[in-house]
Scaffold this active site. Structure first.
Site, PDB file in Angstrom:
ATOM      1  CB  SER A   1      -4.517  -9.667  -5.470  1.00 49.63           C
ATOM      2  OG  SER A   1      -4.448  -8.574  -6.354  1.00 49.63           O
TER       3      SER A   1
ATOM      4  CE  LYS B   1      -6.833  -9.372  -8.461  1.00 47.59           C
ATOM      5  NZ  LYS B   1      -8.188  -9.190  -7.898  1.00 47.59           N
TER       6      LYS B   1
ATOM      7  CE  LYS C   1      -4.940  -5.509  -8.503  1.00 46.31           C
ATOM      8  NZ  LYS C   1      -6.364  -5.214  -8.715  1.00 46.31           N
TER       9      LYS C   1
ATOM     10  CG  ASP D   1      -7.796  -6.984 -11.339  1.00 44.69           C
ATOM     11  OD1 ASP D   1      -8.418  -6.355 -12.228  1.00 44.69           O
ATOM     12  OD2 ASP D   1      -8.069  -6.870 -10.120  1.00 44.69           O
TER      13      ASP D   1
ATOM     14  CD  GLU E   1     -10.381  -9.115 -10.561  1.00 44.83           C
ATOM     15  OE1 GLU E   1      -9.594 -10.064 -10.308  1.00 44.83           O
ATOM     16  OE2 GLU E   1     -10.763  -8.323  -9.688  1.00 44.83           O
TER      17      GLU E   1
ATOM     18  CG  ASP F   1     -13.299  -5.975  -8.986  1.00 44.67           C
ATOM     19  OD1 ASP F   1     -14.194  -5.531  -8.252  1.00 44.67           O
ATOM     20  OD2 ASP F   1     -12.084  -5.865  -8.684  1.00 44.67           O
TER      21      ASP F   1
ATOM     22  CE  LYS G   1     -12.693  -6.416  -5.073  1.00 50.21           C
ATOM     23  NZ  LYS G   1     -11.869  -5.302  -5.608  1.00 50.21           N
TER      24      LYS G   1
ATOM     25  N   GLY H   1     -11.085  -8.722  -2.634  1.00 51.33           N
ATOM     26  CA  GLY H   1     -10.584  -8.035  -1.449  1.00 51.33           C
ATOM     27  C   GLY H   1     -10.365  -6.563  -1.729  1.00 51.33           C
TER      28      GLY H   1
END
Ligand code: OSB
Ligand code: MG
Length: 372
Positions: A138, A164, A166, A191, A216, A241, A265, A293
């Site tokens: 990520s 991934k 952001k 995400d 996400e 998430d 998570k 994570g």
């Protein structure tokens, strides 16, 4: 038979990430968190890690609320309620509302302790089967997309199985387009950490042009309903998430059609027992699942690896090598990648020991709570 807990110790640590991690809500570089040590009367120790950040940008919990809830509520509950199996802990903690990260920090330590008492690797105790965990990565927001592309190349060279990135409002399509052009076949996802609302629906539809594995958490951090409206308008799968705190949330999201993928998570759902329930539901209903994570140090990472051995984790997660995050991790051995995979070991408990030299460099406070 009881677990015979002798003492719980809360170690407060300060660790600085190698790279600042930028999301749509801000930057994380310094982690202020707890390593929970639970000792039994035979001298065995179970370890857990709290994952809340210093400020409540991801969920409502913070390092300080975690301490308050563990010290003033959760530890006293355990002191007055003997337990014989870690699966009982969720029920003992049920009288305390929310605060899942505080609960998970202790609950996961109890699972590690129990695995050590019965002399089994934690992954084997919970029925894990996958001995190679595909690592994804990520990557935080970069102001310079060329820099992001260089970082992605480095991770592809290490063999990561998916990337991934952001995104946030006004920092999305242009970046996705450039990354996609640079890596036409890369398993790529984005995400948003709740950066959008349903008013952005026409904009979000444009994401369908880039062959993303999933988007996400585009909408509200506590929303499930609006994601169902968005999912019906998008070809790209949505992944939840922040919205998922429990099995009930997963059932609601599944029944409303709010997502096709779950990011699980341990901290967010209150520990391993709830995580296993969610895993089992996802397997039964063929919902794609991966392990998220929280920029964990080694103890949290070890728990994520044990969880990821369960057969329903069918997509690469965010769990990666220690060295991606830290100059010196607090466990031995450190977590490493081999061709983009983590090899699961068969040591008892979480399978990694505390590296006490490194650990003690980061400890800023330590308080023990005796049981008798
Ligand atoms: O939204 O998944 C997230 C990190 C901190 C808080 C929230 C998130 C993340 C990540 C990185 O995406 C996860 C990791 O590499 O540990
Ligand atoms: Mg996320």
């Amino acid at each position: 038979m009881s677990l015979n807990i002798n003492e719980i110790t809360l170690n407060r640590l300060n660790m600085t990430l190698k790279h600042p991690f930028k999301t749509s809500f801000g930057v994380v570089q310094d982690k202020d968190f707890f390593i929970i040590e639970i000792n039994d009367d035979q001298g065995l120790t179970g370890y857990g890690e709290s994952v809340a950040f210093s400020s409540p940008w991801y969920t409502e919990e913070t390092s300080e609320t975690t301490l308050h809830v563990m010290r003033d509520f959760l530890i006293p509950l355990l002191q007055e309620t003997p337990i014989s199996h870690p699966s009982e802990v969720t029920d003992v903690f049920r009288v305390i509302r929310g605060n899942n990260m505080a609960k998970a920090a202790i609950e996961t330590a109890i699972w590690d302790l129990y695995a050590k008492q019965v002399n089994l690797p934690l992954h084997q105790l919970i029925g894990g089967k996958q001995m190679q965990i595909a690592a994804g990565v990520s990557l935080g927001i970069e102001s310079d997309t060329t820099k992001l592309i260089t970082k992605i190349k480095e991770h592809i060279n290490k063999g990561v199985k998916r990337v991934k990135i952001k995104i946030k409002k006004d920092h999305d399509i242009e970046i996705i387009k450039q990354v996609r052009e640079a890596f036409p076949n890369l398993p790529l996802m984005v995400d948003a950490n709740s950066a959008y609302t349903l008013a952005d629906i026409d904009h979000l539809k444009k994401f369908d042009d880039y062959n993303l594995l999933m988007i996400e958490q585009p909408l509200g951090h506590d929303d499930i309903f609006e994601h169902s409206i968005l999912q019906k308008q998008l070809a790209t799968p949505l992944c939840l998430d922040e919205s998922i705190y429990s099995l009930e949330d997963v059932i609601l999201a599944h029944q409303l059609g709010s997502c096709q993928v779950i990011n699980l998570k341990l901290g967010r759902v209150g520990g391993l027992s709830e995580a296993i329930k969610i895993h089992d539901y996802c397997v039964k209903h063929k919902i794609d699942l991966w392990c998220g994570g929280m920029l964990e140090a080694g103890i949290g990472r070890a728990h994520n690896i044990a969880l990821s051995t369960l057969p329903g984790f069918n997509l690469p997660g965010d769990t990666g090598a220690s060295a991606h995050y830290w100059f010196k991790d607090i466990i031995k051995p450190e977590v490493t990648l081999l061709d983009g995979e983590i090899e699961v070991n068969n040591n008892i408990g979480i399978g990694y020991e505390l590296n006490s030299d490194h650990f003690h460099e980061y400890v800023v406070d330590k308080v023990s709570y005796p049981f008798n």
